[in-house]
Design a protein around this motif. Sequence first.
Motif, PDB file in Angstrom:
ATOM      1  N   PRO A 141       0.842  -1.204   0.000  1.00 21.54           N
ATOM      2  CA  PRO A 141       0.000   0.000   0.000  1.00 21.54           C
ATOM      3  C   PRO A 141       0.875   1.252   0.000  1.00 21.54           C
ATOM      4  N   ILE A 142       0.411   2.278  -0.694  1.00 17.44           N
ATOM      5  CA  ILE A 142       1.153   3.536  -0.760  1.00 17.44           C
ATOM      6  C   ILE A 142       0.290   4.636  -0.149  1.00 17.44           C
ATOM      7  N   PRO A 143       0.717   5.248   0.944  1.00 18.68           N
ATOM      8  CA  PRO A 143      -0.067   6.342   1.544  1.00 18.68           C
ATOM      9  C   PRO A 143      -0.307   7.451   0.524  1.00 18.68           C
ATOM     10  N   GLY A 144      -1.536   7.954   0.498  1.00 16.70           N
ATOM     11  CA  GLY A 144      -1.869   9.044  -0.414  1.00 16.70           C
ATOM     12  C   GLY A 144      -2.221   8.615  -1.820  1.00 16.70           C
ATOM     13  N   TYR A 145      -2.265   7.306  -2.072  1.00 15.15           N
ATOM     14  CA  TYR A 145      -2.601   6.828  -3.412  1.00 15.15           C
ATOM     15  C   TYR A 145      -4.091   7.089  -3.693  1.00 15.15           C
ATOM     16  N   PRO A 146      -4.467   7.634  -4.856  1.00 17.58           N
ATOM     17  CA  PRO A 146      -3.644   7.854  -6.043  1.00 17.58           C
ATOM     18  C   PRO A 146      -3.235   9.316  -6.272  1.00 17.58           C
ATOM     19  N   HIS A 147      -3.477  10.191  -5.309  1.00 19.78           N
ATOM     20  CA  HIS A 147      -3.305  11.621  -5.586  1.00 19.78           C
ATOM     21  C   HIS A 147      -1.938  12.188  -5.216  1.00 19.78           C
ATOM     22  N   ASP A 148      -1.221  11.556  -4.298  1.00 14.21           N
ATOM     23  CA  ASP A 148       0.092  12.053  -3.901  1.00 14.21           C
ATOM     24  C   ASP A 148       1.132  11.539  -4.892  1.00 14.21           C
ATOM     25  N   ILE A 149       1.162  12.176  -6.059  1.00 17.00           N
ATOM     26  CA  ILE A 149       1.998  11.704  -7.162  1.00 17.00           C
ATOM     27  C   ILE A 149       3.468  11.666  -6.767  1.00 17.00           C
ATOM     28  N   GLU A 150       3.923  12.685  -6.051  1.00 18.01           N
ATOM     29  CA  GLU A 150       5.341  12.773  -5.699  1.00 18.01           C
ATOM     30  C   GLU A 150       5.769  11.576  -4.860  1.00 18.01           C
ATOM     31  N   ARG A 151       4.920  11.177  -3.914  1.00 12.71           N
ATOM     32  CA  ARG A 151       5.257  10.018  -3.089  1.00 12.71           C
ATOM     33  C   ARG A 151       5.109   8.715  -3.878  1.00 12.71           C
ATOM     34  N   ILE A 152       4.025   8.611  -4.661  1.00 12.72           N
ATOM     35  CA  ILE A 152       3.756   7.364  -5.394  1.00 12.72           C
ATOM     36  C   ILE A 152       4.903   7.032  -6.335  1.00 12.72           C
ATOM     37  N   VAL A 153       5.310   8.007  -7.130  1.00 13.62           N
ATOM     38  CA  VAL A 153       6.372   7.777  -8.115  1.00 13.62           C
ATOM     39  C   VAL A 153       7.709   8.150  -7.479  1.00 13.62           C
ATOM     40  N   SER A 154       8.120   7.361  -6.528  1.00 13.31           N
ATOM     41  CA  SER A 154       9.383   7.599  -5.812  1.00 13.31           C
ATOM     42  C   SER A 154       9.837   6.292  -5.180  1.00 13.31           C
ATOM     43  N   ASP A 155      11.002   6.329  -4.544  1.00 13.22           N
ATOM     44  CA  ASP A 155      11.507   5.140  -3.867  1.00 13.22           C
ATOM     45  C   ASP A 155      10.625   4.724  -2.703  1.00 13.22           C
ATOM     46  N   GLU A 156       9.844   5.670  -2.159  1.00 13.26           N
ATOM     47  CA  GLU A 156       8.943   5.348  -1.060  1.00 13.26           C
ATOM     48  C   GLU A 156       7.610   4.777  -1.546  1.00 13.26           C
ATOM     49  N   GLY A 157       7.330   4.915  -2.838  1.00 10.40           N
ATOM     50  CA  GLY A 157       6.087   4.420  -3.409  1.00 10.40           C
ATOM     51  C   GLY A 157       6.320   3.171  -4.246  1.00 10.40           C
ATOM     52  N   TYR A 158       6.292   3.355  -5.568  1.00 11.78           N
ATOM     53  CA  TYR A 158       6.538   2.217  -6.444  1.00 11.78           C
ATOM     54  C   TYR A 158       7.903   1.592  -6.195  1.00 11.78           C
ATOM     55  N   GLY A 159       8.841   2.402  -5.763  1.00 14.44           N
ATOM     56  CA  GLY A 159      10.191   1.900  -5.526  1.00 14.44           C
ATOM     57  C   GLY A 159      10.274   0.820  -4.464  1.00 14.44           C
ATOM     58  N   ARG A 160       9.310   0.780  -3.523  1.00 20.37           N
ATOM     59  CA  ARG A 160       9.304  -0.252  -2.473  1.00 20.37           C
ATOM     60  C   ARG A 160       8.830  -1.594  -2.999  1.00 20.37           C
ATOM     61  N   ASN A 161       8.079  -1.569  -4.075  1.00 18.43           N
ATOM     62  CA  ASN A 161       7.515  -2.812  -4.600  1.00 18.43           C
ATOM     63  C   ASN A 161       8.590  -3.729  -5.154  1.00 18.43           C
ATOM     64  N   ASP A 162       8.337  -5.042  -5.042  1.00 14.40           N
ATOM     65  CA  ASP A 162       9.225  -5.996  -5.702  1.00 14.40           C
ATOM     66  C   ASP A 162       9.172  -5.772  -7.214  1.00 14.40           C
TER      67      ASP A 162
END
Length: 493
Positions: A141-162
């Motif tokens: 899960p990504i906090p702020g999804y789907p509107h916090d674009i900066e967090r989602i598209v970062s090492d803390e967002g998609y970057g954490r996924n396998d």
Amino acid sequence: MKQGFDNDKYIRLQADNIRKRIAQFGGKLYLEFGGKLFDDYHASRVLPGFRPDTKFRMLDSMKQDVEIVIAVNANHIEKAKTRGDLGITYDEDVLRLIDIFRARGFHVGSVVLTQYAAQPAADAYRHRLAQLGVTCRLHYPIPGYPHDIERIVSDEGYGRNDYIETSRPLVVVTAPGPGSGKLATCLSQLYHDHQRGIKAGYAKYETFPIWNLPLSHPVNIAYEAATADLDDANIIDPFHLDTYGETTVNYNRDVEAFPVLKAMMERIMGKSPYASPTDMGVNMAGYAISDDEACREAANLEIVRRYFAAAVQFRRTGNGEDQVERLRSIMKRAGVDENLSPARKAALDKEAATGAPAGAMVLPDGRVVTGKTGDLMGAASALLMNALKAVTGVDMELPVIDAAAIEPICRLKTEHLHAANRRLHSDETLIALSITSSTSPVAAQVIAGLERLHACDAFFSVIISPTDEALYRKLGINVCCEPKYERTSLYHK
């Protein structure tokens, strides 16, 4: 049914268009598959000529370039979410899908557990996949999804996924049902690929609504009828209209989500390759319609079927009145009503004349046959027998099933299985007919007519049993019922 769709042309056009999209992105494409990959009976009903496994056949034509990734939401596993049409949980359906893909020679690369947060059932399933030798990857899960674009598209967002290792140009991302996280899986992979310097792109494959048919076309309206429980709608794609001055049709949820999706792709790729939701799609179904009038007729019939299905469900459960009213409105918009199929009037007239529950069926040549509940057969069984006699040219008054084959079944039901109803269901009738066919050429002739009933429309004056309805659907016969029960009891088994 009159054919209105060129299946072979569609497979060819669709495969070519997907190949072009792969080339557009430098040789790799994540393709989100919406709806059913196979067993797409809605499409086969509204586009007569479209085969239920057409999308599978299309992928088969480019099998060596295809890799399958199956997404399943960990929360759905934890809650044991079930597919209503199959009666199995989503996690079991993933295994079923893998078996089907592999049996057809497709490479299944990975299963991805989306929204993973160490749910106990998801952990148990992950270990089960490992024991079965199935590669499993975790997306969080990504906090702020789907509107916090900066967090989602970062090492803390998609970057954490396998990261899902893939090896083929076309990565098909599918799932056991909606809400499984297919889009997020595709975008997460895009992020990781671009971080690694790998050129890749994303596209969406949805059969409906058909973007290059008018908003008011019955095929598109039939899709709204099919999704009436979601309270969504087809709309004009405003982004496409603004950019290209071209009117196209899309689903309201995709249009509403597009600005966020576009912003994500801009952040991942530097520039969004798409100016509209329509741009993202690859569907070529509209170009394979060979007889528009045949598709209009078929779609209108489907709209009415959806109405009766909702009305029966409301009668059974007491829930869904809003859906019934919405479907009434959809029928009105399509310019059709409950009496579109001549089978309804014939069934109701037969019941009124005989005082017994009745059914009617429209045969391939346009004739309408009827059947009613009797001493040994229910309405569904009687109608099936009369329809088979009609399509095989057997005298309607001729007894085809040997009484010696019927009576033992009736006795078994009442004396040993303690059933209140001794009359034969349609599946039991076919068994009796099959037994008789071993010694009766006429019975063998009648049973050989089953395939000729495929795609016929049947209507019943009462709600038939689930057993009868399931048998009709197995035969490919479209079933509608008047939303009333044969008996006035409160409990209906």
